[in-house]
Design an enzyme around this catalytic site. Sequence first.
Site, PDB file in Angstrom:
ATOM      1  N   PHE A 134      15.394 -10.785  -0.618  1.00  0.00           N
ATOM      2  CA  PHE A 134      14.401 -11.578   0.097  1.00  0.00           C
ATOM      3  C   PHE A 134      13.606 -12.498  -0.823  1.00  0.00           C
ATOM      4  CE2 PHE A 134      15.201  -7.828   2.672  1.00  0.00           C
ATOM      5  CZ  PHE A 134      15.385  -8.368   3.931  1.00  0.00           C
ATOM      6  N   LYS A 145     -12.772  -5.839   1.078  1.00  0.00           N
ATOM      7  CA  LYS A 145     -12.215  -4.531   1.427  1.00  0.00           C
ATOM      8  C   LYS A 145     -13.037  -3.370   0.873  1.00  0.00           C
ATOM      9  CE  LYS A 145      -7.428  -6.063   2.072  1.00  0.00           C
ATOM     10  NZ  LYS A 145      -7.660  -7.488   1.784  1.00  0.00           N
ATOM     11  N   GLU A 167      -6.826   3.830  -3.024  1.00  0.00           N
ATOM     12  CA  GLU A 167      -7.014   4.792  -1.958  1.00  0.00           C
ATOM     13  C   GLU A 167      -5.753   5.631  -1.789  1.00  0.00           C
ATOM     14  OE1 GLU A 167      -7.785   2.408   1.459  1.00  0.00           O
ATOM     15  OE2 GLU A 167      -5.684   1.962   1.843  1.00  0.00           O
ATOM     16  N   GLU A 186      -9.081  -1.947   7.243  1.00  0.00           N
ATOM     17  CA  GLU A 186      -9.903  -3.113   6.940  1.00  0.00           C
ATOM     18  C   GLU A 186     -10.186  -3.847   8.236  1.00  0.00           C
ATOM     19  OE1 GLU A 186      -7.878  -6.244   4.787  1.00  0.00           O
ATOM     20  OE2 GLU A 186      -5.943  -5.491   5.467  1.00  0.00           O
ATOM     21  N   ASN A 200       4.724  -4.835   1.746  1.00  0.00           N
ATOM     22  CA  ASN A 200       3.402  -4.848   2.360  1.00  0.00           C
ATOM     23  C   ASN A 200       3.113  -6.129   3.134  1.00  0.00           C
ATOM     24  OD1 ASN A 200       2.623  -2.258   1.164  1.00  0.00           O
ATOM     25  ND2 ASN A 200       2.581  -3.396  -0.769  1.00  0.00           N
ATOM     26  N   GLU A 206      -8.013  -3.083  11.533  1.00  0.00           N
ATOM     27  CA  GLU A 206      -6.710  -2.515  11.204  1.00  0.00           C
ATOM     28  C   GLU A 206      -6.841  -1.034  10.863  1.00  0.00           C
ATOM     29  OE1 GLU A 206      -4.559  -4.764   8.341  1.00  0.00           O
ATOM     30  OE2 GLU A 206      -4.647  -6.608   9.525  1.00  0.00           O
TER      31      GLU A 206
END
Length: 650
Positions: A348, A116, A200, A288, A235, A275
Site C-alpha cells: 500500500f 488528545k 496508553e 478522543e 491506523n 470516538e
Amino acid sequence: MFTKILIANRGEIACRVIKTARRMGIATVAVYSDADRDALHVEMADEAVPIGPAPAADSYLIADKIIAACKETGAQAVHPGYGFLSERASFCEALEAEGIVFIGPKPKAIRAMGDKIESKKFANAAKVSTVPGFLGVIEDAAHAERIAGEIGYPVMIKASAGGGGKGMRIAWNEEEVRDGFDRARSEAKSAFGDDRVFIEKYIVDPRHIEIQVLADAHGTTLYLGERECSIQRRNQKVVEEAPSPFLDEATRRAMGEQSVALAKAVDYQSAGTVEFIVDRDRNFYFLEMNTRLQVEHPVTELVTGIDLVEQMIRIAAGEKLTLAQDDIRLNGWAIESRLYAEDPYRSFLPSIGRLTRYRPPAEGKTGSSIVRNDTGVYEGAEISMYYDPMVAKLCTWAPSRLEAIDAMSDALDGFTVDGIEHNVPFLAALMRHPRWREGRLSTGFIAEEYPDGFMPMAPSADEAQVLARVALSAHLTDAARRAKHLDRLRPAQALRSDWVVKIGDDYYALTTADAVESDWRPGHAVWRGAVDGQSVTAQVRPLRNGMRIDWQGLSVLTRVFTPRLAELDALMPVKLPPDTSQMLLCPMPGLVVSIAVQEGQEVKAGETLAVVEAMKMENVLRAERDLTVGPIRARPGESLAVDAVIMEFA
C-alpha cells in the site's frame, strides 16, 4: 445567514462544502496552493485565491493567508473542513478578532478536546470511561520505556495533536517502544508541527466505533447514531459503515448519552465526533473527540437524511437546531470505501501521477440502493506527493447491510482509474471477504486477514469460467466490429465457433454459445452483463494480443486463441523478470529523508537502510537479510521515482 463563505481546505472536502453552500444559495471562495492551481475545488468555487507554495506548511497551514483571503473577497465565515487548521483554537480566535465566523466549535471546546492529552484529562474529570495510560509529558525514549512497562504491553504511542493515523505506533516490547517513540514524534512534528506524544494501553481485538454529535448555541445537543470504523490499515481508516453491526440498542444509547454529556461539558457548538474503543464484551472507552467534521460523515448523512455541513453552517450563523433526539432515526445501512492513491500489491505504498482515466460509477438511486461519490479530482488531474493520498470516498446505501455491501461491490467494479496505482482491487476483494460480510471486525482485521500483505489473487474454477466468458464475449464483439468496419478479418475466422481463452497459465475451451450478452462496446472500460443469471460488472482494458479484466478484486490477463494458436502458445518459452535482489529500490515516489548506512558497512537483517517520505508518511526501508552495503546512489533530500535505485549490495 451568510452570503459568502471561504473553505480553508482542498480536495474532496472542499468540493463537498461547496456543494452544500451552493444549494443553500451561499457564494463560496476557494484557496489553493501552487500545486492545486488547476484543482477541482478551485473550478467549483465562485472565487479562488492563491495562498502559496505546494507544501501545506507554506500555504494551507498559514492562518494569516486564510484571513487575508477572507478580507480580499469579503467572506463572512470560514469552513475549515478537516485536517489543516480545523482544530486550531488560535486560528478560530484569529478569525474572531477580525470579525470572521469560524464554522465549527468555539476555542474553549477545541482546546479542551482538540489535544488528545488534555481531552483525556478532561474526560477523566467528567467521569467518562477512558483507556488506562500516561497523559503527562514524556521526556525521551527511556522515559517512554518506563511508562510502557508500568502500563503493561502492548501499548499505543500516539501524537497529541492531529489525527488520521499520523504519529501513531503500537509497541509490544521495549525495542518497539524506543523505535516507535522516535518515529511517532518525527511524524507528528512533520504533519502537525507538534512532537508531543502520549502512551496508553492497547486494547486487544478492539473495535473503533464513534458517535456523531450535533449541538447549537441554544442548549440543544444531539447524537446521530454511530459509525463503525474498524477496518483500518496503519491506523488509517479504510472502510466505514453506519450503523455498527456490533452494537445493541442499549450500548448505542449509553455511548450516545455519554457523548452528549461530554459535548455539553465543553459547551460544544457544531458537528463533532466522540470516538471510542469497544472491546469484545461491548465495554467502551473514550478515545478522543474530533472537534470538526469527520472524513466518514457521509455514511451518517445517508442513514439519517441530515446534511451535517448545512447544520454546521446554520449553527455558526446562530440558528437553532430544529431537531430533537426523538427525531433521529437510523434508516437502512451505508458503507464508505476510501479510494487511495497507493499500490495494494506493494504494501500500500503511495502512488503519484496523472489520472489518465477517472470514471466513477454514476451517482444516484438505482433500484433499492444509492451510490454517492465525494471526490476532489477529475480525469487529467495530478495526484501530488504533497498531500493526503485519498482520491475519493465512494458510498453506498441500501435497506440492509448485505445489500449495501453488494451495491458497494458493484460500484467498485465499475470505478475506472488509470494513470496511478490505487486500492480499488483491495476494496473490491474486501467486499467479498466472509468475515467482513459477517461483521466480525476489529481494528486488526487487515493485519490478521492479510498478514503477508494483499497479493494478486488467482481466480477459483467458477470465477475463471466467468472471466473466460467475459473475455470471449468482449473478443467476439471487437472482432465483429473490425470485420464490419475495417474488413481485416477473414469471415471464417470472425464466425468460427470454437475458441480457447487463456487466463494466467490455464486454457479454457469455449464455443460461441458460451459468450454472454452485454451492451459493451470496444473502447468502453466497463463491461456489464449477466453470466448464468449472475450480474457481472467488470473492467476490461485491451493489451497487445489480449485483455486485462478486473472483477471483484481479481485482475487477470486474458488472451483469446483459436485452438491451433492455443497449442502453439503453450510451447512458447517463459520470460523471467530481471534479478534485482542486489539492490534497494525505492518502493514508491518520495523524498529520501535519511540514509542510515555507509558504503562497505555490514548490515544485519532487520536493520534500517533508509527512510523515504511520501504523502506525509515516513516509510522505513530495512534489510531483508544480512548483507554488505555497496554503492549508495541516492542522497538525503533527493526526490526519487518508483523503483529508483537507492543503493546496491556487494
